[in-house]
Design a protein around this motif. Structure first.
Motif, PDB file in Angstrom:
ATOM      1  N   ILE A   1       0.742  -1.216  -0.062  1.00 13.33           N
ATOM      2  CA  ILE A   1      -0.123   0.165   0.095  1.00 13.33           C
ATOM      3  C   ILE A   1       0.828   1.215   0.091  1.00 13.33           C
ATOM      4  O   ILE A   1       0.615   2.248  -0.758  1.00 13.33           O
ATOM      5  CB  ILE A   1      -0.874  -0.025   1.268  1.00 13.33           C
ATOM      6  N   TYR A   2       1.947   1.319   0.979  1.00 15.80           N
ATOM      7  CA  TYR A   2       2.797   2.482   0.939  1.00 15.80           C
ATOM      8  C   TYR A   2       3.581   2.617  -0.211  1.00 15.80           C
ATOM      9  O   TYR A   2       4.050   3.799  -0.558  1.00 15.80           O
ATOM     10  CB  TYR A   2       3.775   2.242   2.054  1.00 15.80           C
ATOM     11  N   THR A   3       4.284   1.552  -0.930  1.00 16.52           N
ATOM     12  CA  THR A   3       4.989   1.720  -1.961  1.00 16.52           C
ATOM     13  C   THR A   3       4.534   2.751  -3.201  1.00 16.52           C
ATOM     14  O   THR A   3       5.202   3.697  -3.739  1.00 16.52           O
ATOM     15  CB  THR A   3       5.531   0.383  -2.584  1.00 16.52           C
ATOM     16  N   PRO A   4       3.333   2.484  -3.750  1.00 14.27           N
ATOM     17  CA  PRO A   4       2.988   3.488  -4.675  1.00 14.27           C
ATOM     18  C   PRO A   4       2.557   4.938  -4.265  1.00 14.27           C
ATOM     19  O   PRO A   4       2.759   5.792  -5.149  1.00 14.27           O
ATOM     20  CB  PRO A   4       1.532   2.742  -5.133  1.00 14.27           C
ATOM     21  N   ILE A   5       2.287   5.047  -3.289  1.00 15.30           N
ATOM     22  CA  ILE A   5       1.999   6.269  -2.102  1.00 15.30           C
ATOM     23  C   ILE A   5       3.386   7.042  -2.395  1.00 15.30           C
ATOM     24  O   ILE A   5       3.614   8.306  -2.668  1.00 15.30           O
ATOM     25  CB  ILE A   5       1.441   6.207  -1.144  1.00 15.30           C
ATOM     26  N   ARG A   6       4.576   6.360  -2.250  1.00 15.16           N
ATOM     27  CA  ARG A   6       5.808   7.031  -1.781  1.00 15.16           C
ATOM     28  C   ARG A   6       6.094   7.535  -3.273  1.00 15.16           C
ATOM     29  O   ARG A   6       7.137   8.280  -3.273  1.00 15.16           O
ATOM     30  CB  ARG A   6       6.821   5.965  -1.250  1.00 15.16           C
ATOM     31  N   ARG A   7       5.965   6.786  -4.285  1.00 17.23           N
ATOM     32  CA  ARG A   7       6.302   7.334  -5.637  1.00 17.23           C
ATOM     33  C   ARG A   7       5.828   8.570  -6.033  1.00 17.23           C
ATOM     34  O   ARG A   7       6.488   9.489  -6.734  1.00 17.23           O
ATOM     35  CB  ARG A   7       5.889   6.358  -6.735  1.00 17.23           C
ATOM     36  N   PHE A   8       4.679   9.149  -5.550  1.00 16.48           N
ATOM     37  CA  PHE A   8       4.039  10.366  -5.741  1.00 16.48           C
ATOM     38  C   PHE A   8       4.576  11.359  -4.608  1.00 16.48           C
ATOM     39  O   PHE A   8       4.265  12.623  -5.161  1.00 16.48           O
ATOM     40  CB  PHE A   8       2.709  10.319  -5.788  1.00 16.48           C
ATOM     41  N   LEU A   9       4.909  10.969  -3.585  1.00 18.28           N
ATOM     42  CA  LEU A   9       5.333  12.244  -2.345  1.00 18.28           C
ATOM     43  C   LEU A   9       6.707  12.714  -2.727  1.00 18.28           C
ATOM     44  O   LEU A   9       7.509  11.671  -3.078  1.00 18.28           O
ATOM     45  CB  LEU A   9       5.367  11.382  -1.140  1.00 18.28           C
ATOM     46  N   PRO A  10       6.965  13.664  -2.454  1.00 18.02           N
ATOM     47  CA  PRO A  10       8.171  14.226  -2.391  1.00 18.02           C
ATOM     48  C   PRO A  10       8.983  13.592  -1.351  1.00 18.02           C
ATOM     49  O   PRO A  10       8.653  13.278  -0.136  1.00 18.02           O
ATOM     50  CB  PRO A  10       8.238  15.928  -2.364  1.00 18.02           C
TER      51      PRO A  10
END
Length: 91
Positions: free
Chosen positions: A49-58
């Motif tokens: 769940i966290y990995t795709p979100i980390r791609r978009f966050l600075p």
């Protein structure tokens, strides 16, 4: 059924967030076998769940906002489902 799964995910995310704070403040130690097993188990559940979100966050040095974004997203999904529950049952 979907609300039950979201509730379980909510508790897992809360446990992961609180445990990360306790580890960072050195209340819990990852060298303890039980703490280590729980921590790595929660990480294995939540990293997809966290990995795709980390791609978009600075990138922020030392601060991971992916759990916060995922938690807010989970709450938003729960609110949307609860508010539209009557619509789905009317047909």
């Amino acid at each position: 059924m979907l609300m039950l799964l979201l509730d379980v995910m909510w508790f897992i995310m809360i446990a992961h967030i609180v445990m990360s704070w306790l580890i960072n403040f050195q209340v819990l130690n990852l060298r303890q076998p039980l703490v280590s097993q729980i921590w790595y188990g929660l990480n294995r559940l939540l990293e997809p769940i966290y990995t795709p979100i980390r791609r978009f966050l600075p990138q922020m040095s030392g601060l991971d906002l992916a759990p916060l974004v995922a938690f807010i997203g989970l709450i938003a999904v729960r609110i949307i489902l609860v508010n539209n529950a009557g619509f789905f049952y009317s047909y």
